[in-house]
Design an enzyme around this catalytic site. Structure first.
Site, PDB file in Angstrom:
ATOM      1  N   GLU A 144     -47.466  98.110 -48.534  1.00  0.00           N
ATOM      2  CA  GLU A 144     -48.637  97.951 -49.397  1.00  0.00           C
ATOM      3  C   GLU A 144     -49.876  97.631 -48.568  1.00  0.00           C
ATOM      4  OE1 GLU A 144     -50.285  95.028 -52.981  1.00  0.00           O
ATOM      5  OE2 GLU A 144     -48.141  95.110 -52.539  1.00  0.00           O
TER       6      GLU A 144
ATOM      7  N   MET B  51     -47.442  91.241 -60.526  1.00  0.00           N
ATOM      8  CA  MET B  51     -47.127  90.011 -59.797  1.00  0.00           C
ATOM      9  C   MET B  51     -48.080  88.890 -60.187  1.00  0.00           C
ATOM     10  SD  MET B  51     -46.139  91.279 -55.935  1.00  0.00           S
ATOM     11  CE  MET B  51     -47.466  92.459 -55.678  1.00  0.00           C
TER      12      MET B  51
ATOM     13  N   GLY C 277     -81.731 101.562 -47.624  1.00  0.00           N
ATOM     14  CA  GLY C 277     -82.832 100.878 -48.281  1.00  0.00           C
ATOM     15  C   GLY C 277     -82.552 100.684 -49.763  1.00  0.00           C
TER      16      GLY C 277
END
Length: 383
Positions: A248, A130, A345
């Site tokens: 979707e 698309m 961390g």
């Protein structure tokens, strides 16, 4: 100890058996290859054939077309287990949950019998094209043209950010059959990638999803049979896209929630084993409060997702509901994983740690399938 969440309301014994099969497949065929696939920017082509052999492709496609004959719940189980395994390379959500359903819903009977069994076996890998370099979310603004020439269409144009682009054998392509008709000029045409004039560009170098073969595709006078048009007339593409986009977006929500749950589990384990100032990191109030919030986010997101899956299984999930699911879950998973990285961390920034890869992988979820901003626009139309 992992999060203690109740079993999903839509779960069954059959689905839990599928979950075990899916988990075993992920651990054997996906987990060991993550670093290599990330370096190569693609999975092994044979992975698709292996998945087809054990019955994990086209789970919700009718058996008469080679599929598993299941429902979206079967797909959801597979996608959850993929997310929990830490894999983001295998484009099975696009192949199973998107491309196969466009074919099942809109292809002619002859073409369904030609293409879907091959997708179910892994002989053909599916992609949908698309997005274009200059359009992004604006599907009405696509430039790729398909011009009717006798009993063929001639396609010219370019697409980008195409999942499964490198391995794809079949691509559902959004084209303009009438460039002056806006949304009514969009059609969907299937291109088999061995057709002359089709070529693949580079596999794109992404921040995350490193092992996924996201590629550029080019169409230079590609001639395909007119029978490859999805639907019974030109100009139905935009409507077809709108009908399929809720599934979707629900798929994206499924993977987001499973990824959120997996991240919290990883962080619980790490903070209870890692020590600082003579005691486990988990024993610090900030850690406990952060993880309490994360566990709550996971529980709320899971409850909303399960509700949406139930609605979808009944055919009741609308465009707005799917947009809410995608918006909520993708925003939540990004926040929670970022908080989890902080608790790791410095190690949370090292790609050898799954939490770091998850942090990079999940960022795209707020963009693809419609950005968070587009989801808000869709939702606001009903207010």
């Amino acid at each position: 100890m992992p999060l203690q969440l109740p079993k999903s309301s839509w779960s069954t014994t059959e689905l839990e058996d599928l979950r075990e099969l899916s988990r075993s497949f992920m651990q054997k065929e996906l987990v060991p290859h993550q670093e290599r696939w990330a370096a190569e920017k693609k999975v092994d082509r044979e992975l698709w054939n292996k998945a087809g052999e054990v019955g994990l492709l086209c789970l919700s496609i009718p058996e008469e077309y080679g599929g598993g004959g299941g429902t979206f719940a079967h797909e959801a189980v597979l996608y959850e287990e993929q997310a929990r395994s830490g894999d983001s390379a295998w484009g099975v959500t696009v192949h199973n949950g998107i491309v196969a359903h466009y074919l099942s819903a809109y292809a002619s009977e002859e073409k369904k019998r030609e293409w879907l069994p091959k997708m179910a076996s892994g002989e053909m890998v599916g992609a949908i094209a698309m997005t274009e370099p200059g359009t992004g979310s604006d599907l009405q603004g696509i430039k790729t043209r398909a011009v009717r020439d006798g009993d063929h269409y001639v396609i010219n144009g370019a697409k980008t950010f195409i999942t499964n682009g490198f391995h794809a054998d079949l691509v559902v392509v959004a084209v303009k059959t009438d460039p002056d008709a806006g949304a009514q000029g969009v059609s969907l045409v299937v291109v088999e990638t061995d057709t002359p004039g089709f070529r693949r560009g580079r596999v794109l170098d992404k921040v995350g999803l490193k092992g996924q073969d996201t590629a550029e595709l080019f169409f230079d006078d590609v001639r395909v049979p007119a029978a490859n048009l999805l639907g019974d007339a030109e100009g139905q593409g935009f409507f077809q896209l709108m009908l399929q986009l809720p599934q979707e977006r629900l798929i994206i929500a499924v993977t987001a929630v499973a990824g959120l749950e997996a991240a919290v589990d990883l962080t619980l384990e790490y903070t209870k084993e890692r020590t600082a100032f003579g005691r486990p990191i988990f024993n610090f109030q900030n850690t406990k409060f952060t993880l309490a919030e994360a566990a709550t986010e996971a529980a709320v997101s899971r409850a909303f997702l399960d509700q949406c899956i139930e609605r979808h299984l009944k055919g009741e999930l609308d465009v707005q509901g799917a947009a809410m699911a995608k918006l909520w879950t993708t925003e939540r998973v990004n926040k929670v994983i970022d908080d989890c990285v902080q608790l790791f961390g410095g190690y949370g920034y090292m790609t050898e740690y799954p939490i770091a890869r998850a942090w990079a992988d999940v960022r795209i979820s707020r963009i693809f399938g419609g950005t968070s901003e587009i989801m808000k626009e869709i939702i606001s139309r009903t207010l």
